[in-house]
Write an enzyme that holds these catalytic residues in place. Structure first.
Site, mmCIF file in Angstrom:
data_model
loop_
_atom_site.group_PDB
_atom_site.id
_atom_site.type_symbol
_atom_site.label_atom_id
_atom_site.label_comp_id
_atom_site.label_asym_id
_atom_site.label_seq_id
_atom_site.Cartn_x
_atom_site.Cartn_y
_atom_site.Cartn_z
ATOM 1 C CG HIS A 59 44.372 35.862 35.443
ATOM 2 N ND1 HIS A 59 43.453 35.122 35.111
ATOM 3 C CD2 HIS A 59 43.757 37.162 35.571
ATOM 4 C CE1 HIS A 59 42.296 35.932 34.913
ATOM 5 N NE2 HIS A 59 42.496 37.356 35.266
ATOM 6 C CG HIS A 61 43.070 39.977 37.602
ATOM 7 N ND1 HIS A 61 42.636 40.238 36.086
ATOM 8 C CD2 HIS A 61 43.800 40.929 37.843
ATOM 9 C CE1 HIS A 61 43.719 41.087 35.748
ATOM 10 N NE2 HIS A 61 44.375 41.545 36.782
ATOM 11 C CG ASP A 63 37.632 38.414 38.237
ATOM 12 O OD1 ASP A 63 38.872 38.952 38.101
ATOM 13 O OD2 ASP A 63 37.070 38.357 37.159
ATOM 14 C CG HIS A 64 40.012 34.948 37.234
ATOM 15 N ND1 HIS A 64 39.608 34.473 36.119
ATOM 16 C CD2 HIS A 64 39.669 36.145 37.029
ATOM 17 C CE1 HIS A 64 39.135 35.035 35.341
ATOM 18 N NE2 HIS A 64 38.924 36.216 35.624
ATOM 19 C CG HIS A 117 43.895 39.903 31.535
ATOM 20 N ND1 HIS A 117 43.282 40.805 31.247
ATOM 21 C CD2 HIS A 117 43.665 39.325 32.468
ATOM 22 C CE1 HIS A 117 42.319 40.904 32.241
ATOM 23 N NE2 HIS A 117 42.382 39.698 33.121
ATOM 24 C CG ASP A 134 39.735 37.211 32.717
ATOM 25 O OD1 ASP A 134 39.074 36.267 32.750
ATOM 26 O OD2 ASP A 134 39.822 38.110 33.681
ATOM 27 C CG HIS A 172 34.750 37.291 32.584
ATOM 28 N ND1 HIS A 172 34.298 37.998 33.843
ATOM 29 C CD2 HIS A 172 36.312 37.315 32.838
ATOM 30 C CE1 HIS A 172 35.019 38.183 34.730
ATOM 31 N NE2 HIS A 172 36.450 37.943 33.916
HETATM 32 FE FE FE Z 1 38.380 38.044 35.234
HETATM 33 ZN ZN ZN Z 2 41.278 39.094 34.940
#
Ligand code: FE
Ligand code: ZN
Length: 260
Positions: A59, A61, A63-64, A117, A134, A172
């Site tokens: 996805h 985001h 942080d990915h 999400h 996530d 995570h």
């Molecule tokens: Fe994340």
């Molecule tokens: Zn995420």
């Protein structure tokens, strides 16, 4: 034995405070799932003398996907991801039910669209492994940033139908905090205490609690247990009204968890 019968190693590369960049590797090559940061991946590849062969994104985001561009500066590799322009680096956009073959490893993955999400979130499922970003966490699920409780419920229900032994590689390390909440939302579930002591022992040694597996999630994850009488009762108690259908139970415990 053909190459696809060989399950390569899957190694967590830690990023930020609690992200895992799952790295599928053999002795020469590696593919990474959700590289939010390029630095730890480049360090790992250099240390292990590995060549990057692919990037997978679940996805959009940061942080990915935040490390995509820098990794591509070092390695010209395909990037597999969802149909979402918010991940401009994706070279092979994949929709529900499509299959992809992981370069070099020749492993086949099926793509599952699992909104909730985010609206374009996907998972990669193959070789007994599920990379679910996530959406599904050990004993928890992602926040509903772009999706509805109904979508998250449908996505989680779909993942719960995969074989019990499917290894679940989440984005995570949230397991201990999720278990603390799960004990409130599913107070009569003895499996949670056992899971908690196992997870605590691993974290005490700074080891990941992941991968989980689908069987464990069905036994311990309140978001997969929204039809369980104990979860319904706890969710109803917290909401202050009798909740009867699993989607309203999921909505109630997701809200509850947001402020837990
Ligand atoms: Fe994340
Ligand atoms: Zn995420």
């Amino acid at each position: 034995m053909s190459r696809s019968d060989v399950i390569p190693d899957v190694i967590p590369v830690s990023a930020f405070s609690d992200n895992y960049i799952w790295t599928i590797r053999d002795s020469k090559c590696a593919a990474v799932v959700d590289p939010g940061d390029a630095r730890p991946v480049l360090d790992y590849l250099k240390r292990e003398k590995l060549e990057l062969v692919a990037i997978l994104n679940t996805h959009h985001h940061a942080d990915h996907v935040g490390g995509n561009a820098e990794l591509l500066g070092h390695f010209k590799v395909p990037v597999f991801g969802p149909h979402d322009p918010r991940i401009p680096e994706v070279t092979q956009r994949l929709a529900d039910g499509e299959r992809m073959i992981l370069p070099h490893f020749e492993l086949a993955f099926e793509v599952l669209e699992i909104p909730g999400h985010t609206r374009s979130h996907i998972a990669f499922y193959g070789a007994g492994m599920l990379f679910c970003g996530d959406t599904l966490f050990a004993a928890g699920c992602g926040r509903l940033f772009e999706g509805t409780p109904q979508q998250m419920h449908d996505s989680l229900t779909r993942l719960a139908r995969l074989p019990d032994a499917t290894r679940v590689y989440c984005g995570h390390e949230y397991t201990l905090a999720n278990i603390r909440f799960a004990k409130a939302a599913d107070p009569d579930n003895p499996a949670l205490c056992k899971l908690e002591s196992r997870a605590q022992q691993l974290r005490d040694r700074d080891l990941p609690t992941l991968p989980s597996d689908i069987g464990q999630e069905k036994a311990t994850n309140p978001f997969l247990r929204c039809s369980d009488p104990g979860v319904i009762a706890a969710a109803s108690g917290h909401a202050g009204r009798r909740l009867s259908d699993p989607v309203s139970v999921l909505a109630a415990i997701r809200e509850w968890k947001n402020g837990f």
